[in-house]
Design a protein around this motif. Sequence first.
Motif, PDB file in Angstrom:
ATOM      1  N   VAL B   7       6.893 -10.841   0.117  1.00  0.00           N
ATOM      2  CA  VAL B   7       6.352 -10.427   1.404  1.00  0.00           C
ATOM      3  C   VAL B   7       7.374 -10.637   2.507  1.00  0.00           C
ATOM      4  CG1 VAL B   7       4.607 -11.082   3.099  1.00  0.00           C
ATOM      5  CG2 VAL B   7       3.975 -10.786   0.698  1.00  0.00           C
ATOM      6  N   VAL B   8       8.213 -11.669   2.324  1.00  0.00           N
ATOM      7  CA  VAL B   8       9.230 -11.973   3.324  1.00  0.00           C
ATOM      8  C   VAL B   8      10.595 -11.844   2.675  1.00  0.00           C
ATOM      9  CG1 VAL B   8      10.167 -13.698   4.915  1.00  0.00           C
ATOM     10  CG2 VAL B   8       7.701 -13.603   4.487  1.00  0.00           C
ATOM     11  N   LYS B   9      11.442 -10.996   3.272  1.00  0.00           N
ATOM     12  CA  LYS B   9      12.816 -10.868   2.788  1.00  0.00           C
ATOM     13  C   LYS B   9      13.750 -11.197   3.934  1.00  0.00           C
ATOM     14  CE  LYS B   9      11.603  -6.919   0.008  1.00  0.00           C
ATOM     15  NZ  LYS B   9      11.889  -6.103  -1.101  1.00  0.00           N
ATOM     16  N   LEU B  10      14.897 -11.766   3.595  1.00  0.00           N
ATOM     17  CA  LEU B  10      15.906 -12.047   4.603  1.00  0.00           C
ATOM     18  C   LEU B  10      17.209 -11.418   4.165  1.00  0.00           C
ATOM     19  CD1 LEU B  10      17.021 -13.488   7.121  1.00  0.00           C
ATOM     20  CD2 LEU B  10      17.333 -15.527   5.721  1.00  0.00           C
ATOM     21  N   PRO B  32       7.932 -19.046   1.648  1.00  0.00           N
ATOM     22  CA  PRO B  32       8.734 -18.465   0.560  1.00  0.00           C
ATOM     23  C   PRO B  32       9.321 -17.124   1.001  1.00  0.00           C
ATOM     24  CG  PRO B  32       6.370 -18.472   0.025  1.00  0.00           C
ATOM     25  CD  PRO B  32       6.497 -18.986   1.411  1.00  0.00           C
ATOM     26  N   TYR B  33      10.565 -16.886   0.569  1.00  0.00           N
ATOM     27  CA  TYR B  33      11.201 -15.628   0.953  1.00  0.00           C
ATOM     28  C   TYR B  33      12.220 -15.239  -0.099  1.00  0.00           C
ATOM     29  CZ  TYR B  33      15.172 -18.522   2.410  1.00  0.00           C
ATOM     30  OH  TYR B  33      16.231 -19.408   2.431  1.00  0.00           O
ATOM     31  N   GLU B  34      12.561 -13.954  -0.095  1.00  0.00           N
ATOM     32  CA  GLU B  34      13.611 -13.465  -0.973  1.00  0.00           C
ATOM     33  C   GLU B  34      14.859 -13.281  -0.129  1.00  0.00           C
ATOM     34  OE1 GLU B  34      12.787  -9.596  -2.638  1.00  0.00           O
ATOM     35  OE2 GLU B  34      14.877  -9.373  -3.297  1.00  0.00           O
ATOM     36  N   TYR B  35      15.955 -13.873  -0.566  1.00  0.00           N
ATOM     37  CA  TYR B  35      17.195 -13.757   0.198  1.00  0.00           C
ATOM     38  C   TYR B  35      18.060 -12.664  -0.422  1.00  0.00           C
ATOM     39  CZ  TYR B  35      21.715 -14.830   2.257  1.00  0.00           C
ATOM     40  OH  TYR B  35      22.920 -14.735   2.922  1.00  0.00           O
ATOM     41  N   ILE B  36      18.566 -11.786   0.416  1.00  0.00           N
ATOM     42  CA  ILE B  36      19.452 -10.712  -0.055  1.00  0.00           C
ATOM     43  C   ILE B  36      20.781 -10.843   0.674  1.00  0.00           C
ATOM     44  CG2 ILE B  36      19.750  -8.206  -0.236  1.00  0.00           C
ATOM     45  CD1 ILE B  36      16.645  -8.006  -0.125  1.00  0.00           C
ATOM     46  N   GLU B  37      21.831 -11.158  -0.080  1.00  0.00           N
ATOM     47  CA  GLU B  37      23.164 -11.307   0.514  1.00  0.00           C
ATOM     48  C   GLU B  37      23.743  -9.926   0.778  1.00  0.00           C
ATOM     49  OE1 GLU B  37      24.846 -14.066   1.376  1.00  0.00           O
ATOM     50  OE2 GLU B  37      26.822 -13.193   1.754  1.00  0.00           O
ATOM     51  N   GLU B  38      24.197  -9.717   2.010  1.00  0.00           N
ATOM     52  CA  GLU B  38      24.806  -8.446   2.388  1.00  0.00           C
ATOM     53  C   GLU B  38      26.325  -8.545   2.302  1.00  0.00           C
ATOM     54  OE1 GLU B  38      24.094  -5.331   3.605  1.00  0.00           O
ATOM     55  OE2 GLU B  38      21.987  -5.591   3.043  1.00  0.00           O
ATOM     56  N   SER B  44      24.447  -2.335   3.107  1.00  0.00           N
ATOM     57  CA  SER B  44      23.464  -1.648   2.272  1.00  0.00           C
ATOM     58  C   SER B  44      22.661  -0.646   3.103  1.00  0.00           C
ATOM     59  CB  SER B  44      22.506  -2.656   1.643  1.00  0.00           C
ATOM     60  OG  SER B  44      21.641  -3.167   2.637  1.00  0.00           O
ATOM     61  N   PRO B  45      22.129   0.401   2.440  1.00  0.00           N
ATOM     62  CA  PRO B  45      21.225   1.329   3.143  1.00  0.00           C
ATOM     63  C   PRO B  45      20.036   0.588   3.766  1.00  0.00           C
ATOM     64  CG  PRO B  45      21.790   2.177   0.974  1.00  0.00           C
ATOM     65  CD  PRO B  45      22.358   0.791   1.046  1.00  0.00           C
ATOM     66  N   LEU B  46      19.560  -0.458   3.084  1.00  0.00           N
ATOM     67  CA  LEU B  46      18.423  -1.215   3.606  1.00  0.00           C
ATOM     68  C   LEU B  46      18.765  -1.848   4.948  1.00  0.00           C
ATOM     69  CD1 LEU B  46      15.530  -2.245   3.144  1.00  0.00           C
ATOM     70  CD2 LEU B  46      16.506  -4.233   1.962  1.00  0.00           C
ATOM     71  N   LEU B  47      19.971  -2.412   5.055  1.00  0.00           N
ATOM     72  CA  LEU B  47      20.371  -3.029   6.317  1.00  0.00           C
ATOM     73  C   LEU B  47      20.500  -1.986   7.419  1.00  0.00           C
ATOM     74  CD1 LEU B  47      21.341  -5.348   8.120  1.00  0.00           C
ATOM     75  CD2 LEU B  47      23.628  -5.094   7.148  1.00  0.00           C
ATOM     76  N   LEU B  48      21.163  -0.881   7.083  1.00  0.00           N
ATOM     77  CA  LEU B  48      21.395   0.161   8.095  1.00  0.00           C
ATOM     78  C   LEU B  48      20.081   0.763   8.578  1.00  0.00           C
ATOM     79  CD1 LEU B  48      24.500   1.893   6.477  1.00  0.00           C
ATOM     80  CD2 LEU B  48      24.459   0.148   8.256  1.00  0.00           C
ATOM     81  N   PRO B  58      21.296 -11.558  10.843  1.00  0.00           N
ATOM     82  CA  PRO B  58      20.186 -11.497   9.892  1.00  0.00           C
ATOM     83  C   PRO B  58      19.128 -10.449  10.275  1.00  0.00           C
ATOM     84  CG  PRO B  58      19.861 -13.319  11.420  1.00  0.00           C
ATOM     85  CD  PRO B  58      21.184 -12.694  11.787  1.00  0.00           C
ATOM     86  N   VAL B  59      18.432  -9.956   9.265  1.00  0.00           N
ATOM     87  CA  VAL B  59      17.241  -9.142   9.497  1.00  0.00           C
ATOM     88  C   VAL B  59      16.133  -9.742   8.647  1.00  0.00           C
ATOM     89  CG1 VAL B  59      16.147  -6.885   9.302  1.00  0.00           C
ATOM     90  CG2 VAL B  59      18.568  -7.033   9.894  1.00  0.00           C
ATOM     91  N   LEU B  60      14.994  -9.990   9.262  1.00  0.00           N
ATOM     92  CA  LEU B  60      13.828 -10.451   8.515  1.00  0.00           C
ATOM     93  C   LEU B  60      12.957  -9.229   8.256  1.00  0.00           C
ATOM     94  CD1 LEU B  60      12.609 -13.375   7.752  1.00  0.00           C
ATOM     95  CD2 LEU B  60      10.877 -12.785   9.435  1.00  0.00           C
ATOM     96  N   ILE B  61      12.492  -9.093   7.036  1.00  0.00           N
ATOM     97  CA  ILE B  61      11.570  -7.998   6.746  1.00  0.00           C
ATOM     98  C   ILE B  61      10.253  -8.622   6.306  1.00  0.00           C
ATOM     99  CG2 ILE B  61      11.168  -5.890   5.405  1.00  0.00           C
ATOM    100  CD1 ILE B  61      14.183  -5.622   5.075  1.00  0.00           C
ATOM    101  N   HIS B  62       9.215  -8.418   7.083  1.00  0.00           N
ATOM    102  CA  HIS B  62       7.911  -9.015   6.797  1.00  0.00           C
ATOM    103  C   HIS B  62       6.911  -7.906   6.562  1.00  0.00           C
ATOM    104  CE1 HIS B  62       4.198 -11.451   8.279  1.00  0.00           C
ATOM    105  NE2 HIS B  62       4.383 -11.620   6.977  1.00  0.00           N
ATOM    106  N   ASP B  63       6.329  -7.877   5.344  1.00  0.00           N
ATOM    107  CA  ASP B  63       5.413  -6.791   4.993  1.00  0.00           C
ATOM    108  C   ASP B  63       6.041  -5.439   5.277  1.00  0.00           C
ATOM    109  OD1 ASP B  63       2.361  -8.522   6.002  1.00  0.00           O
ATOM    110  OD2 ASP B  63       3.376  -8.382   4.056  1.00  0.00           O
ATOM    111  N   GLY B  64       7.314  -5.304   4.955  1.00  0.00           N
ATOM    112  CA  GLY B  64       8.001  -4.028   5.118  1.00  0.00           C
ATOM    113  C   GLY B  64       8.488  -3.731   6.526  1.00  0.00           C
TER     114      GLY B  64
END
Lengths: 223, 227
Positions: B7-10, B32-38, B44-48, B58-64
């Motif tokens: 639910v939470v990504k960083l 709890p969160y999922e960490y994604i190293e950029e 990444s396309p997700l970051l952009l 950092p970008v936090l993604i909560h519930d999308g």
Amino acid sequence: MAAVKLLGAWVSPYNCRVICALKLKGIAYEYMEEDLLNKSPLLLQYNPVHKKIPVLVHGGRSICESAVILRYIDETWPENPLLPADPYERAVALFWIKFADDTTFPIAMMYLITGEEQKKAAKECSEMLETIEEHGLVEGKKFFGGDEINMVDIAFCSVAHWLGVIEEVTGLKAFEPHKFPKLNSWILNFKSVPVIKESLPDIETMLAFFKGRREMVLASKSS
Amino acid sequence: MAEAEAVVKLLGAWLSPYCYRVIWALKLKAIPYEYIEEDLSAKSPLLLQSNPVHKKVPVLIHDGKPISESTVILRYIEEIWPHNPSLPTDPYDKAVALFWIKFADDKSPSISKLYRSDGEEQQQAAKECSEMLEAMEEQGLIEGKKFFGGDEINMVDIAFCSVAHWLGVIEEFAGLKILEPHRFPKLSSWIQNFKSVPVIKENLPHRDKMIALLKRRREVLLASKSN
């Protein structure tokens, strides 16, 4: 309610932000104009870290930094809220307020500097405007706040009012209505809001002030 | 059975102090969160897509839904998960805290300038850095208070992450000494206290790894300046 004072300088957009917020909420306050070339002991005491205006004094305690003052005002006088209630939308609003904080500076730079440096500042300013046009403003929405202005609209007051004056004084052009149609509508809408109209400093007075300052800058550069 | 989508990504970068602000905030609240190293050289396309304005971590993604800018993320986390509060509730005390958080945001870049520049530019960065530390020592920290937050760390302490850890490593790397303990006794105590907090201690980038990367970065930067 404890007394509210505002230490400000009429020519500062940061000061204007606070005046807009106070007037929108109908908060009575005493205004004290600071001479920035000769700062008062009161200002130095109330903002020892930055020695800058605006400073809000409420019940004898000082709050500094215009974005912090805006939040304090919104929390202390919660009627006519200036931020969305939803936490996510509030985060988006705070993002744009920070953007306004971080990117407003090039506007002031444009009258202080000349030559290549000024061209660079104008370019940065133009990029900032493009970002607002593409990502900040939503088609069909009158203001950043929707149908009513909110804290984000207020935070961008320097784009709405100071930019035009600086451009006229320096001759450089960063804002073109046909390039920035949404921004252009927003500026017209923003400046039509009665409270905003009352809060913005008079254009002629601003032009005279900035022209004088610009002459001083040019004179010192040619010496 | 498919794993539930976090639910939470960083989205972060291991060297960035701004990312650590968010990591500490999440861990202090046991979120709890999922960490994604950029890879910042190949975003990444997700970051952009998540941060189209700045394209930064950092970008936090909560519930999308993405939230950008570390101090905005901290305040969002604070609102969604209000347990273990990291800001005062009193509006005036909160305003003072927000003042110092903004100060940390505005002045911290002088620290990274120390390794990104040389000569006069570096001297200027050292001067700005010193002024920042003086303001913290004289106006920010209170004698007898362990942290900016009092007995427990709060958002202000977290916001000064660069001063707590990155400054010391960069000073060592650049051969500079700005934060001298005798000049900044309160600040020196604060740093020791801050880095003793378990969540902080267990989540700091390793000094040797940092120095190796700073060295590579500096070489690239100075080479591109002389071209």
